[in-house]
Design a protein around this motif. Structure first.
Motif, PDB file in Angstrom:
ATOM      1  N   LEU A  64       0.832  -1.194   0.000  1.00 12.82           N
ATOM      2  CA  LEU A  64       0.000   0.000   0.000  1.00 12.82           C
ATOM      3  C   LEU A  64       0.875   1.255   0.000  1.00 12.82           C
ATOM      4  N   GLU A  65       2.054   1.151   0.565  1.00 15.83           N
ATOM      5  CA  GLU A  65       2.992   2.276   0.552  1.00 15.83           C
ATOM      6  C   GLU A  65       3.393   2.605  -0.882  1.00 15.83           C
ATOM      7  N   ALA A  70       2.408   5.793  -5.964  1.00 19.92           N
ATOM      8  CA  ALA A  70       1.940   5.803  -7.352  1.00 19.92           C
ATOM      9  C   ALA A  70       0.748   6.741  -7.525  1.00 19.92           C
ATOM     10  N   VAL A  71      -0.133   6.749  -6.536  1.00 14.79           N
ATOM     11  CA  VAL A  71      -1.297   7.648  -6.578  1.00 14.79           C
ATOM     12  C   VAL A  71      -0.832   9.097  -6.508  1.00 14.79           C
ATOM     13  N   ASP A  72       0.154   9.364  -5.669  1.00  9.27           N
ATOM     14  CA  ASP A  72       0.691  10.722  -5.547  1.00  9.27           C
ATOM     15  C   ASP A  72       1.293  11.178  -6.876  1.00  9.27           C
ATOM     16  N   VAL A 139      -7.061   2.297  -8.397  1.00 10.10           N
ATOM     17  CA  VAL A 139      -6.579   2.092  -7.028  1.00 10.10           C
ATOM     18  C   VAL A 139      -7.176   0.825  -6.435  1.00 10.10           C
ATOM     19  N   GLU A 140      -8.469   0.619  -6.622  1.00 10.00           N
ATOM     20  CA  GLU A 140      -9.121  -0.576  -6.093  1.00 10.00           C
ATOM     21  C   GLU A 140      -8.566  -1.839  -6.743  1.00 10.00           C
ATOM     22  N   LYS A 141      -8.236  -1.745  -8.013  1.00 10.33           N
ATOM     23  CA  LYS A 141      -7.645  -2.886  -8.727  1.00 10.33           C
ATOM     24  C   LYS A 141      -6.307  -3.261  -8.098  1.00 10.33           C
ATOM     25  N   VAL A 142      -5.494  -2.249  -7.801  1.00  3.60           N
ATOM     26  CA  VAL A 142      -4.185  -2.505  -7.189  1.00  3.60           C
ATOM     27  C   VAL A 142      -4.343  -3.055  -5.779  1.00  3.60           C
ATOM     28  N   LYS A 143      -5.270  -2.497  -5.015  1.00  7.33           N
ATOM     29  CA  LYS A 143      -5.489  -2.980  -3.649  1.00  7.33           C
ATOM     30  C   LYS A 143      -5.862  -4.462  -3.645  1.00  7.33           C
ATOM     31  N   LEU A 198       5.268  -9.229   2.269  1.00  5.28           N
ATOM     32  CA  LEU A 198       4.553  -9.060   3.530  1.00  5.28           C
ATOM     33  C   LEU A 198       5.095  -7.859   4.298  1.00  5.28           C
ATOM     34  N   GLN A 199       4.248  -6.894   4.559  1.00  2.00           N
ATOM     35  CA  GLN A 199       4.676  -5.607   5.096  1.00  2.00           C
ATOM     36  C   GLN A 199       5.495  -5.709   6.383  1.00  2.00           C
TER      37      GLN A 199
END
Length: 252
Positions: A64-65, A70-72, A139-143, A198-199
């Motif tokens: 998610l980081e 990527a969103v930014d 974004v939802e696709k990536v999540k 794994l985070q």
């Protein structure tokens, strides 16, 4: 930025100066409107848009980081390219309206006026598309993809650790280039993939574990087949075993 698929944002032929010059005909060319210049500027502005940057799902992401980064980048690219392009479309719309009005007054300019009106409509549609790009869908696709990767990594981590431990024990009994390929390379990569994904494990172990460089002998500089290199191989594997034991004991 919601509603329209990012990759549906395309520059239509009807908004090229070449198409406008053809559509307005010989009579239309007798009246200077400035629409051609506006179209050229709009097309040049569109070429600065990189749909891959606008789409956070265009490249595989592990966390998610990474997604937030990527969103930014997508939002900054939107502000730097799509918004200026949309303003150029404003100019096209205005120029097309002016052109239509002028051409209606020109003798025999009816068809050219209609062509200008068609350009205006195309520009207005594209302008709406610019304001309606669906970032949320990407974004939802990536999540969902990250969640799937996390589940697979968690599922296979323990098995990967056991296989590496078994392979390492076999390798250390008789270190060699061939044994590395058979007992270390893929087993090590499997552990690497889970740790990187794994985070909690990534935060605690990845900085050290990535130094094994995917257990590629060439990248590690141990591609030779001699006793000195075998000793280097053994040293690397022993260090990796220490890390693997710590990973196995960790409760993420």
């Amino acid at each position: 930025m919601a509603g329209i698929d990012i990759y549906s944002l395309k520059y239509p032929k009807a908004l090229t100066n070449a198409d406008w010059q053809k559509a307005k005909g010989k009579i239309g060319k007798l009246t200077k409107t400035g629409l051609g210049d506006a179209l050229e500027k709009a097309e040049a502005a569109f070429k600065k848009i990189d749909l891959g940057v606008l789409d956070p799902s265009s490249n595989p992401l592990k966390s998610l980081e990474e997604l937030n980064d990527a969103v930014d980048r997508a939002k900054k690219h939107y502000a730097a390219t799509v918004i200026p392009f949309s303003k150029e479309l404003d100019n096209v719309v205005k120029a097309a309206k002016d052109a239509e009005a002028k051409l209606k007054k020109a003798l025999g300019g009816k068809d050219a006026a209609k062509a200008a009106a068609d350009v205006q409509k195309e520009a207005e549609v594209l302008r709406v598309s610019c304001k309606s790009l669906d970032l949320e869908r990407a974004v939802e696709k990536v999540k969902a993809d990250i969640q799937k990767k996390n589940e697979l990594a968690a599922k296979h981590l323990n098995d990967s650790l056991k296989k590496f431990a078994t392979g390492a024990a076999t390798f250390l009994r008789a270190p060699s280039k061939q044994s590395w390929e058979a007992n270390i390379k893929q087993q090590g990569r499997s552990v690497s993939n889970s740790v990187a994904q794994l985070q909690a494990y990534r935060a605690k172990f990845w900085k050290d574990f990535e130094k094994f460089k995917g257990f590629d002998q060439n990248t590690l500089g141990i591609d030779a087949e001699d006793e000195a290199t075998n000793e280097k191989r053994a040293k690397i594997v022993k260090l990796a075993v220490i890390q693997v034991k710590a990973i196995a004991a960790f409760k993420g």
